[in-house]
Design a protein around this motif. Structure first.
Motif, PDB file in Angstrom:
ATOM      1  N   LEU A 148     -55.969   5.654 -28.100  1.00 49.97           N
ATOM      2  CA  LEU A 148     -55.361   6.381 -26.980  1.00 49.97           C
ATOM      3  C   LEU A 148     -53.958   5.889 -26.617  1.00 49.97           C
ATOM      4  O   LEU A 148     -53.238   6.575 -25.884  1.00 49.97           O
ATOM      5  CB  LEU A 148     -56.276   6.294 -25.755  1.00 49.97           C
ATOM      6  CG  LEU A 148     -57.652   6.972 -25.919  1.00 49.97           C
ATOM      7  CD1 LEU A 148     -58.547   6.666 -24.742  1.00 49.97           C
ATOM      8  CD2 LEU A 148     -57.486   8.482 -26.097  1.00 49.97           C
ATOM      9  N   HIS A 149     -53.574   4.725 -27.095  1.00 51.30           N
ATOM     10  CA  HIS A 149     -52.234   4.190 -26.819  1.00 51.30           C
ATOM     11  C   HIS A 149     -51.565   3.801 -28.139  1.00 51.30           C
ATOM     12  O   HIS A 149     -50.937   4.637 -28.768  1.00 51.30           O
ATOM     13  CB  HIS A 149     -52.316   3.010 -25.849  1.00 51.30           C
ATOM     14  CG  HIS A 149     -52.700   3.400 -24.463  1.00 51.30           C
ATOM     15  ND1 HIS A 149     -51.813   3.945 -23.566  1.00 51.30           N
ATOM     16  CD2 HIS A 149     -53.894   3.326 -23.813  1.00 51.30           C
ATOM     17  CE1 HIS A 149     -52.432   4.192 -22.419  1.00 51.30           C
ATOM     18  NE2 HIS A 149     -53.698   3.825 -22.537  1.00 51.30           N
TER      19      HIS A 149
ATOM     20  N   GLN B  20     -53.180  14.925 -20.386  1.00 54.59           N
ATOM     21  CA  GLN B  20     -54.207  13.925 -20.697  1.00 54.59           C
ATOM     22  C   GLN B  20     -55.035  14.313 -21.916  1.00 54.59           C
ATOM     23  O   GLN B  20     -55.315  13.460 -22.768  1.00 54.59           O
ATOM     24  CB  GLN B  20     -55.120  13.721 -19.486  1.00 54.59           C
ATOM     25  CG  GLN B  20     -54.410  13.049 -18.313  1.00 54.59           C
ATOM     26  CD  GLN B  20     -55.354  12.799 -17.155  1.00 54.59           C
ATOM     27  OE1 GLN B  20     -56.205  11.920 -17.205  1.00 54.59           O
ATOM     28  NE2 GLN B  20     -55.220  13.581 -16.099  1.00 54.59           N
TER      29      GLN B  20
ATOM     30  N   VAL C 279     -58.666   8.201 -19.776  1.00 50.06           N
ATOM     31  CA  VAL C 279     -57.993   8.186 -21.078  1.00 50.06           C
ATOM     32  C   VAL C 279     -56.536   7.761 -20.949  1.00 50.06           C
ATOM     33  O   VAL C 279     -55.908   7.373 -21.944  1.00 50.06           O
ATOM     34  CB  VAL C 279     -58.086   9.556 -21.790  1.00 50.06           C
ATOM     35  CG1 VAL C 279     -59.531   9.931 -22.055  1.00 50.06           C
ATOM     36  CG2 VAL C 279     -57.362  10.641 -21.014  1.00 50.06           C
ATOM     37  N   THR C 280     -55.986   7.829 -19.741  1.00 55.47           N
ATOM     38  CA  THR C 280     -54.608   7.385 -19.538  1.00 55.47           C
ATOM     39  C   THR C 280     -54.538   6.077 -18.756  1.00 55.47           C
ATOM     40  O   THR C 280     -53.462   5.680 -18.312  1.00 55.47           O
ATOM     41  CB  THR C 280     -53.774   8.468 -18.816  1.00 55.47           C
ATOM     42  OG1 THR C 280     -54.430   8.831 -17.590  1.00 55.47           O
ATOM     43  CG2 THR C 280     -53.607   9.701 -19.684  1.00 55.47           C
TER      44      THR C 280
ATOM     45  N   LYS D  46     -53.965  13.417 -25.456  1.00 56.83           N
ATOM     46  CA  LYS D  46     -54.278  12.138 -26.076  1.00 56.83           C
ATOM     47  C   LYS D  46     -55.284  12.309 -27.215  1.00 56.83           C
ATOM     48  O   LYS D  46     -55.400  11.460 -28.092  1.00 56.83           O
ATOM     49  CB  LYS D  46     -54.872  11.182 -25.039  1.00 56.83           C
ATOM     50  CG  LYS D  46     -53.901  10.681 -23.984  1.00 56.83           C
ATOM     51  CD  LYS D  46     -53.154   9.475 -24.502  1.00 56.83           C
ATOM     52  CE  LYS D  46     -52.354   8.798 -23.414  1.00 56.83           C
ATOM     53  NZ  LYS D  46     -51.637   7.605 -23.949  1.00 56.83           N
TER      54      LYS D  46
END
Length: 406
Positions: free
Chosen positions: A309-310, A117, A249-250, A120
């Motif tokens: 984050l993505h 995590q 964050v995920t 990221k």
């Protein structure tokens, strides 16, 4: 990736640091360490401790993690301390009650997810990141070691800490194990020889204990940097896994519990803090938008965070789904599934099974409010049933959906 070569921050770099830093103690020490690192060619060791009390790393953690990434980009090494041992004690920082102690199995399961995590946000190659578990040294301590550690601080010093002082005056119990927590965290800094320790502002006392221990043992005391505490999605208290007011964050970009929807649910009042702490955008890029068009400011913030984050494509897709489902009253393509027996089913118990409501009573209230739909059509009646012969969508409000599968 080549070994990092330390270099000094430029004016723009300093501005990015200061926008998300609350205190630097002692501040003159930071520049001296950065200059010495450049001269020696030796990277600084920047520590952050994280107790795996829940499986998710949150946007609250992302604030100090962004500062650590700032140091990594200057050629320094992050040292992530996974508190597999301190989590068994429970950090009392900012607490008005004793934190529940988790089982070793829960802690170990949570810890396994943390490194992936933080990836990221942080550089995770061996030159930029070192991961340690404080069970390496705390687990080897015997009773004499613990007593000697406890002797380094007086009870009066520990009770002077704000959260302990408040609980003591209010007659709220303070466990002896809680008094040990700052000492254990401080000892981590001695063991890994931290040059800098990061944390939220509620960690200032703990981090300064580490600095004092280092100096007592002949090490150069770490520079302590603390960041403001990001307010959670309720807009009232700090983002906390235990309070359930967090964005992970995920988290998925879209969906019922996705980042986009959580950001859109934020109170307008916290938007300046989120922009300041989680983005690098100049204030003039968002202040006017927040004051005149807060909804547009939330959309822009949600897209910024998801892109970070993505991906940009995920941000665009999450926005499209939000506008379709929440604004347009549509039904999302992806949702959880709930297996049910084929045939007639009472709607209210289905709401309970889906986790949409806590009880039949709450479900009945939602029915009366007209908040329940099946395949987009409102459900009415006192004890309504639905004939489940094929997949159909059960909906509560604009955000909760489940596909019933016979």
């Amino acid at each position: 990736m080549p070994s990092p070569s330390p270099h000094l921050p430029k004016d723009a770099d300093w501005a990015l640091l200061r926008r998300r830093v609350d205190k630097i103690v002692p501040e003159p020490d930071l520049l001296k360490k950065l200059e010495a690192a450049v001269k020696s060619g030796k990277s600084l060791r920047v520590k952050l401790g994280m107790d795996p009390t829940a499986p998710d790393v949150t946007l609250g953690h992302a604030v100090p993690l962004k500062v650590i990434r700032w140091f990594q980009d200057l050629g320094h090494k992050a040292v992530l301390i996974i508190g597999d041992y301190t989590a068994r004690v429970g950090d009392p920082s900012g607490r008005n009650t004793t934190r529940p102690v988790l089982s070793g199995e829960q802690i170990d399961a949570n810890a396994k997810t943390y490194v992936a995590q933080v990836g990221k946000i942080l550089l995770t190659d061996s030159e930029h990141l070192e991961v340690r578990y404080n069970g390496e040294w705390l687990g080897k301590m015997n009773m004499i070691d613990v007593i000697r550690l406890a002797a380094r601080k007086s009870v009066a010093q520990l009770l002077a800490r704000e959260d302990f002082d408040k609980r003591y005056k209010e007659g709220v119990a303070i466990g002896l194990h809680e008094l040990m927590y700052p000492l254990l965290q401080g000892w981590d800094s001695v063991e890994i020889q931290a040059d800098i320790e990061m944390g939220g502002s509620d960690q200032l006392f703990n981090n300064l204990v580490g600095r004092e221990f280092q100096e007592e043992l002949g090490q150069r005391g770490q520079t302590v940097i603390v960041t403001p505490l990001l307010v959670g999605t309720d807009g009232v208290i700090k983002m906390s896994k235990s309070k359930g007011n967090y964005i992970g964050v995920t988290d998925a970009p879209a969906g019922q519990h996705g980042m986009f929807g959580k950001v859109m649910s934020l109170p307008d009042s916290v938007l300046p803090m989120y922009y300041q702490l989680l983005t690098d955008l100049p204030a003039e890029h968002y202040q006017s938008l927040i004051s005149t068009k807060p909804r547009d400011a939330k959309i822009a913030l949600a897209k910024h965070i998801i892109t970070w984050l993505h991906s940009e494509a995920d941000a665009a897709g999450a926005e499209q789904e939000f506008l379709k489902v929440i604004v347009g009253g549509g039904i999302p393509e992806e949702m959880p599934e709930l297996k049910v027996p084929a045939g007639p089913q009472r709607v209210v118990p289905l709401l309970v099974q889906a986790g949409f409501v806590a009880s039949n009573g709450e479900g009945n209230r939602k029915l009366k409010e007209g908040a329940v739909k099946i395949d987009g059509e409102k459900v009415a009646g006192d004890q309504p049933t639905v004939e489940v012969t094929q997949p159909m969508v059960l909906q509560l409000g604009n955000r909760k959906f489940v596909r019933l599968i016979p």
